[in-house]
Design a protein around this motif. Structure first.
Motif, PDB file in Angstrom:
ATOM      1  N   GLU A   1       2.013   5.733   4.244  1.00 53.49           N
ATOM      2  CA  GLU A   1       1.167   5.693   5.438  1.00 53.49           C
ATOM      3  C   GLU A   1       1.400   6.927   6.306  1.00 53.49           C
ATOM      4  O   GLU A   1       0.450   7.531   6.822  1.00 53.49           O
ATOM      5  N   ALA A   2       2.652   7.334   6.461  1.00 50.07           N
ATOM      6  CA  ALA A   2       2.966   8.527   7.250  1.00 50.07           C
ATOM      7  C   ALA A   2       2.360   9.773   6.605  1.00 50.07           C
ATOM      8  O   ALA A   2       1.836  10.648   7.294  1.00 50.07           O
TER       9      ALA A   2
ATOM     10  N   ASP B   1       7.556   4.160  -1.096  1.00 47.96           N
ATOM     11  CA  ASP B   1       7.715   3.382   0.126  1.00 47.96           C
ATOM     12  C   ASP B   1       6.389   3.323   0.882  1.00 47.96           C
ATOM     13  O   ASP B   1       5.816   4.367   1.200  1.00 47.96           O
ATOM     14  N   PRO B   2       5.870   2.123   1.185  1.00 47.54           N
ATOM     15  CA  PRO B   2       4.589   2.018   1.888  1.00 47.54           C
ATOM     16  C   PRO B   2       4.575   2.718   3.247  1.00 47.54           C
ATOM     17  O   PRO B   2       3.561   3.290   3.646  1.00 47.54           O
ATOM     18  N   LYS B   3       5.686   2.718   3.953  1.00 52.59           N
ATOM     19  CA  LYS B   3       5.742   3.377   5.264  1.00 52.59           C
ATOM     20  C   LYS B   3       5.618   4.893   5.102  1.00 52.59           C
ATOM     21  O   LYS B   3       4.938   5.554   5.872  1.00 52.59           O
ATOM     22  N   GLN B   4       6.274   5.447   4.098  1.00 56.60           N
ATOM     23  CA  GLN B   4       6.181   6.869   3.846  1.00 56.60           C
ATOM     24  C   GLN B   4       4.772   7.252   3.377  1.00 56.60           C
ATOM     25  O   GLN B   4       4.258   8.309   3.735  1.00 56.60           O
TER      26      GLN B   4
ATOM     27  N   ASP C   1      -1.398   9.709   7.220  1.00 56.95           N
ATOM     28  CA  ASP C   1      -1.670  10.073   8.613  1.00 56.95           C
ATOM     29  C   ASP C   1      -1.546  11.581   8.826  1.00 56.95           C
ATOM     30  O   ASP C   1      -2.351  12.190   9.533  1.00 56.95           O
TER      31      ASP C   1
END
Length: 61
Positions: free
Chosen positions: A19-20, A14-17, A23
């Motif tokens: 990125e998280a 998942d791209p959001k995961q 970060d």
């Protein structure tokens, strides 16, 4: 060495995961762990070692 063995087991699709996770890694790099100060006491005398063990046993049973 340890980093490669840790990251080999991480799979994020998942791209959001992703990125998280990136970060979180960047934030952790900003605040590295501090080296702890330790004190070392060299005991060369048998009587002093016995006294230290006696004190330890009194404190820790």
């Amino acid at each position: 060495m340890a980093t490669s063995s840790i990251t080999d087991n991480i799979v994020i699709r998942d791209p959001k995961q992703a990125e998280a996770f990136a970060d979180a890694v960047e934030e952790a790099a900003k605040h590295p762990l501090e080296k702890k100060k330790t004190s070392v006491r060299i005991v060369r005398d048998r009587a002093e070692a016995a006294l230290l063990m006696k004190r330890w046993k009194e404190l820790h049973g």
